[in-house]
Design a protein around this motif. Structure first.
Motif, short mmCIF file in Angstrom:
data_model
loop_
_atom_site.label_atom_id
_atom_site.label_comp_id
_atom_site.label_asym_id
_atom_site.label_seq_id
_atom_site.Cartn_x
_atom_site.Cartn_y
_atom_site.Cartn_z
N GLN A 143 17.46 34.57 -24.04
CA GLN A 143 17.85 34.24 -22.66
C GLN A 143 17.04 35.05 -21.64
O GLN A 143 16.93 34.66 -20.49
CB GLN A 143 19.35 34.52 -22.45
N ARG A 144 16.52 36.20 -22.10
CA ARG A 144 15.73 37.05 -21.20
C ARG A 144 14.23 36.86 -21.41
O ARG A 144 13.43 37.68 -20.99
CB ARG A 144 16.10 38.51 -21.44
N ALA A 145 13.88 35.77 -22.09
CA ALA A 145 12.48 35.59 -22.52
C ALA A 145 11.48 35.74 -21.38
O ALA A 145 10.54 36.53 -21.46
CB ALA A 145 12.32 34.23 -23.18
N CYS A 146 11.69 34.97 -20.32
CA CYS A 146 10.70 34.97 -19.24
C CYS A 146 10.65 36.31 -18.52
O CYS A 146 9.57 36.75 -18.10
CB CYS A 146 10.98 33.84 -18.25
N THR A 147 11.78 36.94 -18.39
CA THR A 147 11.82 38.25 -17.72
C THR A 147 11.03 39.28 -18.52
O THR A 147 10.17 39.98 -17.99
CB THR A 147 13.28 38.72 -17.54
N ILE A 148 11.34 39.36 -19.81
CA ILE A 148 10.65 40.35 -20.66
C ILE A 148 9.17 40.03 -20.75
O ILE A 148 8.31 40.90 -20.59
CB ILE A 148 11.29 40.38 -22.07
N CYS A 149 8.87 38.75 -21.00
CA CYS A 149 7.46 38.36 -21.12
C CYS A 149 6.70 38.65 -19.84
O CYS A 149 5.60 39.20 -19.87
CB CYS A 149 7.38 36.87 -21.46
N GLY A 150 7.31 38.28 -18.70
CA GLY A 150 6.64 38.48 -17.41
C GLY A 150 6.33 39.94 -17.15
O GLY A 150 5.22 40.28 -16.74
N VAL A 151 7.30 40.79 -17.39
CA VAL A 151 7.10 42.22 -17.14
C VAL A 151 5.99 42.77 -18.04
O VAL A 151 5.08 43.47 -17.59
CB VAL A 151 8.42 42.99 -17.38
N LEU A 152 6.05 42.44 -19.31
CA LEU A 152 5.06 42.99 -20.24
C LEU A 152 3.68 42.39 -20.02
O LEU A 152 2.65 43.08 -20.15
CB LEU A 152 5.51 42.76 -21.69
N ARG A 153 3.65 41.10 -19.65
CA ARG A 153 2.36 40.47 -19.42
C ARG A 153 1.68 41.07 -18.20
O ARG A 153 0.46 41.27 -18.18
CB ARG A 153 2.51 38.95 -19.27
N ARG A 154 2.48 41.37 -17.17
CA ARG A 154 1.89 42.01 -15.98
C ARG A 154 1.31 43.37 -16.34
O ARG A 154 0.23 43.73 -15.88
CB ARG A 154 2.94 42.15 -14.88
N ARG A 155 2.03 44.12 -17.17
CA ARG A 155 1.51 45.42 -17.60
C ARG A 155 0.22 45.24 -18.40
O ARG A 155 -0.76 45.94 -18.22
CB ARG A 155 2.57 46.16 -18.43
N ALA A 156 0.24 44.27 -19.34
CA ALA A 156 -0.93 44.03 -20.19
C ALA A 156 -2.13 43.62 -19.34
O ALA A 156 -3.26 44.06 -19.57
CB ALA A 156 -0.61 42.94 -21.22
N LEU A 157 -1.85 42.80 -18.35
CA LEU A 157 -2.92 42.31 -17.48
C LEU A 157 -3.53 43.45 -16.66
O LEU A 157 -4.75 43.58 -16.55
CB LEU A 157 -2.31 41.26 -16.55
#
Lengths: 312, 64
Positions: A143-157
């Motif tokens: 249920q938190r997929a987009c939130t977790i992915c978004g946060v980590l992807r921004r860090r990775a980027l």
């Protein structure tokens, strides 16, 4: 413009600017052929970057390239217009979150595009950066997929962009994405996120982000790729179905159809709010994250808090 | 008139001239969410479809 040159085509069947058949109606109601549509979109992207001072001469821009339609469109256009800024350069960055049955296909598309354009391409992954892929992190947390992915992807980027020496990060957010985000932040009561302007950057804290396609509708992006013969049919992210964004998108699509200009109005409202509420006047003090130095209101920024909650 | 829906199923509809926008609304599809290809060519939604036209409706992909 009509008549013999149009091959017998009537005014209704031709572009507003030439005898060619139209492919789309613009926001102002003008019919545009493939050539004039692509020229119009590229001009608007160029103007958007000029008005927002998104690129400066000599800038090295990290282009977030997922391989999907928006980032691919953005890369195509930036590659074409980059000469407008002396000595500016780009490196495409692709983040492999590790989503089974989805990400491999988009990465192949990204690599194919950068090879075709001759653009430098840096690929990194969640596994490499955080020790596990997204599917692993999301077990029991879908249920938190987009939130977790978004946060980590921004860090990775951000990390990847710094590693290639970029001064800015370009993301493929289109007009629909931007309007959806405004509505989502209002629905969540998240004034801080609504007011935050990632394009400005904060000295020493994070790289400024630019959104070249933020004035281009999703439909225009799609049409641009189709007429350029550059569209690759790829599956949608399997986690996207459970997202609030899907519901907001459907709502906004309906509103935009019945009340054209709704998206632009939402964005104007957001910009007006940002002028009134700068980051310094948000509730709570802002200071550097104890872990990574990003501006935040607590001891740790969102990315670091997320990583801690995932056991990293 | 043959109409190919976003899920690739095919519907045969009367050939009376109809603006594509109206055709989409009759099918319960928002025009802003799709691209339409008429007889192999992308067309705006105010174009008329009729007769033996083959109309293909492509949903705008999400995700960047």
């Amino acid at each position: 413009m009509a008549g013999k040159e149009g091959g017998g085509r009537t005014g209704e069947d031709q572009c507003a600017f030439c005898p060619e058949p139209p492919v789309i109606r613009s926001g102002s109601g003008e019919r545009l052929c493939a050539r004039h549509l692509t020229a119009d979109i590229e001009r608007r992207v160029r103007d958007n970057l000029r008005v927002t001072r998104g690129i400066a001469p000599g800038d090295h821009v990290a282009v977030a390239l997922s391989g999907g339609k928006d980032s691919s469109c953005m890369l195509l256009i930036l590659n074409r217009i980059l000469g407008e800024w002396a000595d500016a350069s780009i490196t495409a960055i692709t983040i492999d979150e590790g989503i089974a049955g989805y990400r491999d296909g988009t990465i192949r598309a990204a690599c194919s595009l950068t090879r075709r354009l001759g653009v430098r391409h840096h690929v990194t992954s969640f596994s490499e950066l955080f020790g596990h892929d997204l599917d692993h992190f999301l077990q029991g947390r879908e249920q938190r997929a987009c939130t977790i992915c978004g946060v980590l992807r921004r860090r990775a980027l951000a990390d990847a962009a710094r590693s290639v020496g970029a001064a800015r990060i370009a993301t493929g957010h289109n007009l629909d994405d931007e309007a959806q985000s405004v509505l989502m932040n209002i629905l969540r009561g998240d004034l801080a996120r609504l007011a935050q302007d990632s394009t400005t950057g904060l000295p020493g804290c994070f790289l400024p982000r630019i959104k070249p396609l933020s004035v281009i509708s999703e439909r225009e992006v799609f049409t641009y790729l189709l007429v350029k013969g550059c569209y690759t049919d790829l599956p949608e992210c399997p986690y996207a179905r459970s997202a609030l964004r899907s519901e907001v998108r459907a709502m906004l699509d309906e509103l935009e159809y019945r009340h054209p200009g709704t998206r632009e109005s939402l964005i104007r409202s957001r910009d007006a709010i940002r002028k009134q509420v700068g980051p310094a006047s948000l509730p709570g003090d802002l200071h550097a994250c104890q872990s990574c130095g990003a501006m935040c209101s607590g001891e740790l920024c969102q990315a670091c808090r997320t990583l801690r909650s995932l056991g990293i | 008139m043959q109409v190919i829906l976003p899920d690739r199923t095919v519907q045969t509809m009367p050939g009376d001239p109809v603006p594509i926008e109206q055709l989409l609304l009759r099918l319960g599809i928002l025009p802003t969410g799709v691209i339409v290809v008429k007889n192999g060519r992308i067309v705006p939604d105010d174009v008329i479809a009729s007769g033996d036209d083959v109309v293909r409706i492509i949903r705008v992909a999400h995700g960047g």
